[in-house]
Scaffold this active site. Structure first.
Site: not given
Ligand code: ADP
Ligand code: SF4
Length: 680
Positions: A170, A31, A266, A173
């Site tokens: 994906y 991001c 992460d 997360h």
């Protein structure tokens, strides 16, 4: 210069399904606070990474549908064809430098509130969404699952037409619908998509297969999977279901991008993790699949990268933050300039931009987010406009960056520092528990300056106003920093706290200088960033009785934005720091302090022999006051202008260097990206 042959392996091409990465440097999706709202800024930033040698450059998470949107946060979008040109622009920038462009289509399901689209979030089960909002997700029925699969296919086809080479599926997360289906504690379904792991993996398998069928002829299909939630046996783990998922799908994708989950694990900060902290969780993957594997771990050392490849842990060296701090990291290795790498310090100021919804900033790289709107390049800067001299007073992050960048422009620079050490607050703060990597802010600049014949550094040189003027520099820059205030004035107390002069107060600077407090210590955090937490940790580790008082609900409150808050609070609690939230400190006596509840105004007293207020810093203004009427070109930068983050100080120094001798800009000093006004 040429590269050291021991790094050759990093420059080998890697085949990823139908495409080939030119080298092993892989910018994983991250991001950036620009996304769909500042698309030209985002595209330029990605292009600079490709120019800097990253063989693969990815988008951030890219919303595939209006049924899953994170309004507030600024991600990229691929809701329909109208979003294609933005992403095509990014792709073109990357292709121009020979890189592969990757995209991470994402459906966040119960991770998004959909406040803009007003669609009801959906997920494997009917549960509250993950955000603190009064919203529940609905359970997806069979029609929803069919529609969900089509959304992924449609997004993949759009991604292909935008020119992407790598398209993700994906499941990471703890954030996407595909991951939520995998998680036994989120997925309570009794149909073929719930229950056994085989059933929970079904949707992920289907979406990978659908995507391959749709675009797999020309695009590589990458799967991003969280192989460990760091919850032990209670969640997906690398010796449990994480491993089993990889075994089930081993050869299906063209690339495995594996990491730990959630995002706070992460992207752990250097205060809580070292380079390579994920390696033990992901090293098993390559033993199971023949497909290339990419992983991250805040890698900045080329030796570490080589060893990961040679030991068969990774095929591609993944990086988000190291590529933000130094977009030219690969080029510097390739050109035999390893010592020029601007290493990430692991502070997560970059991450905070995502939470606060503004273009990303970086402590180490002041050009981050400015590539398009100000035309700042991380490596290039315009030459000087005149043969002029600059005297910079103070070698903290602001002064160092100004000296480095002015030196790069060719100015004749003198940097005078009062103490015997380069670095200012960075030097001081890097000695606090867990912050040793922050020293890199000074180390990088100290080395760069040492290579410049036109920059001279004088230590042990506390300059007075007369000495500054005697120097007769064409330009004087003050970067003299700030000092922590000891009166308690701050957000909660607009006036000095009663009793602040009674002799029981110690300042943060005294503690950092090694002075020892006596008796029960009270730390009053009215600053909310990291400092109070660090002082509490340091003193508690030294054996002091420490109470932490703050008007906020938890310690180091702003560090929610750097994803550290929970770890800081846990650490302080485990160390035995007593925490009193939701109170201000209103009076200091010789052996106690008064605490006032922020809601009821009820006052109670706690024992205190030493009070350490952490509320605000005072800019060092003496030199400025003395020179203001006497100097012609006098500028303050960094904390002596207004105390702020280290990132702000570095930016201030860089900005001064960029703007010296350039025509003054009136109005907004950067290009803007405005939405189009509709015709009617
Ligand atoms: P910033 O974050 O703005 O760079 P710092 O507090 O980190 O500020 O650094 C300021 C530096 O300036 C410190 O190293 C301090 O010793 C130095 N300094 C302050 N006053 C003087 C002075 N009069 N002459 C030389 N150096 C000074
Ligand atoms: Fe690294 Fe901090 Fe820059 Fe993020 S802001 S890339 S963590 S130095």
């Amino acid at each position: 210069m040429t590269r050291d042959p021991r790094f050759d392996v990093l420059f080998e091409p890697v085949k990823i399904g139908p495409v080939t990465a030119p080298n092993r440097f892989y910018q994983v999706p991250h991001c950036n606070g620009m996304g769909h709202q500042y698309p030209s800024s985002m595209a330029e930033m990605r292009g600079v990474k490709a120019e800097g040698g990253w063989g693969v450059v990815n988008t951030e998470e890219c919303e595939i549908s209006h049924t899953s949107e994170l309004s507030g946060a600024i991600e990229s979008r691929l809701w329909d064809d109208s979003d294609i040109p933005v992403l095509a622009k990014m792709v073109d920038k990357i292709h121009a430098y020979g890189g592969l462009a990757g995209i991470e289509p994402a459906h966040l399901g119960a991770g998004a509130a959909n406040n803009y689209s007003r669609e009801i979030p959906m997920g494997p089960a009917a549960r509250p969404i993950d955000l603190y909002e009064p919203v529940q997700a609905r359970r997806m029925d069979k029609a929803d699952i069919k529609a969900f699969r089509k959304m992924h296919v449609d997004a993949a086809i759009r991604a292909k037409s935008a020119g992407f080479d790598i398209v993700y599926v994906y499941a990471g997360h703890d954030m996407t619908t595909l991951m939520h289906f995998l998680q036994a504690d989120r997925n309570d379904r009794t149909d073929e998509y719930g229950g056994s792991l085989k059933n929970r993996v079904r949707l992920l398998r289907e979406v990978i297969e659908d995507t391959k069928d749709a675009i797999g002829d020309t695009c590589a299909i990458a799967v991003r999977l969280a192989v460990d939630e760091m919850l032990g046996k209670g969640g997906i783990s690398s010796d449990g279901e994480g491993r089993e998922i990889i075994e089930m799908l081993a050869e299906l994708p063209d690339l495995w991008d594996v990491n730990v989950s959630g995002w706070e694990n992460d992207s752990a900060t250097s205060r809580f993790s070292d380079e390579g902290y994920q390696t033990d969780y992901i090293r098993f993957v390559k033993q199971i699949t023949t497909k290339p594997v990419v992983g991250v771990g805040r890698f900045t050392s080329p030796d570490t990268m080589v060893s990961l490849v040679n030991k068969g842990v990774l095929d591609l060296i993944g990086a988000a933050r190291p590529s933000i701090a130094d977009p030219f990291l690969p080029k510097k290795i390739e050109e035999g300039r390893v010592e020029d790498i601007r290493e990430c310090i692991g502070c997560n100021i970059c991450v905070s931009a995502d939470f606060l919804s503004h273009p990303m900033r970086c402590t180490q790289n002041p050009t981050m987010g400015e590539e398009w709107r100000k035309g700042w390049h991380p490596e290039r800067i315009a030459p000087k406009t005149a043969d002029e001299t600059v005297l910079i007073v103070g070698a903290g992050p602001a002064g160092l960056e100004a000296a480095r960048a002015l030196g790069q422009r060719g100015y004749d620079v003198t940097l005078a520092e009062a103490t015997d050490t380069i670095g200012g607050r960075v030097h001081t703060e890097s000695q606090l528990p867990g912050l040793s990597q922050w020293r890199r802010v000074a180390d990088y600049r100290e080395y760069q300056i040492s290579q410049m014949a036109n920059v001279a550094v004088y230590l042990n040189s506390p300059l007075t106003a007369d000495q500054v003027l005697e120097f007769e520099a064409d330009h004087i820059v003050l970067s003299t920093g700030s000092e922590w205030d000891t009166t308690g004035i701050g957000r909660s107390n607009r006036r000095a706290i009663l009793g602040h002069d009674a002799g029981t107060v110690m300042g943060v600077d005294a503690i950092c200088a090694g002075e020892k407090p006596t008796g029960p210590v009270v730390i009053f955090d009215d600053d909310y960033y990291y400092m109070a937490g660090l002082i509490a940790e340091k003193l508690r580790r030294e054996g002091h009785d420490v109470t932490y008082v703050t008007p906020t609900p938890d310690v180091s409150h702003w560090t929610h934005n750097t994803m550290e808050q929970s770890r800081i609070q846990t650490r302080l609690m485990k160390l035995g720091v007593k925490i009193t939230p939701l109170h201000t400190l209103t009076r200091i006596s010789s052996n106690h302090v008064d605490l006032t509840c922020i809601y009821t105004d009820a006052v109670h007293q706690i024992p205190c022999a030493t009070l350490i207020p952490v509320a605000m810093r005072n800019p060092r203004e003496d030199l400025f006051s003395a020179l203001q009427e006497r100097a012609t070109s006098l500028t303050r930068i960094g904390d002596c202008y207004a105390p702020g983050t280290i990132a702000a100080a570095v930016y201030g120094g860089h900005r001064y260097a960029r703007e010296l001798g350039e025509p003054a800009v009136t109005g907004v000093p950067f290009r803007r990206e405005l939405p189009l006004l509709a015709d009617d």
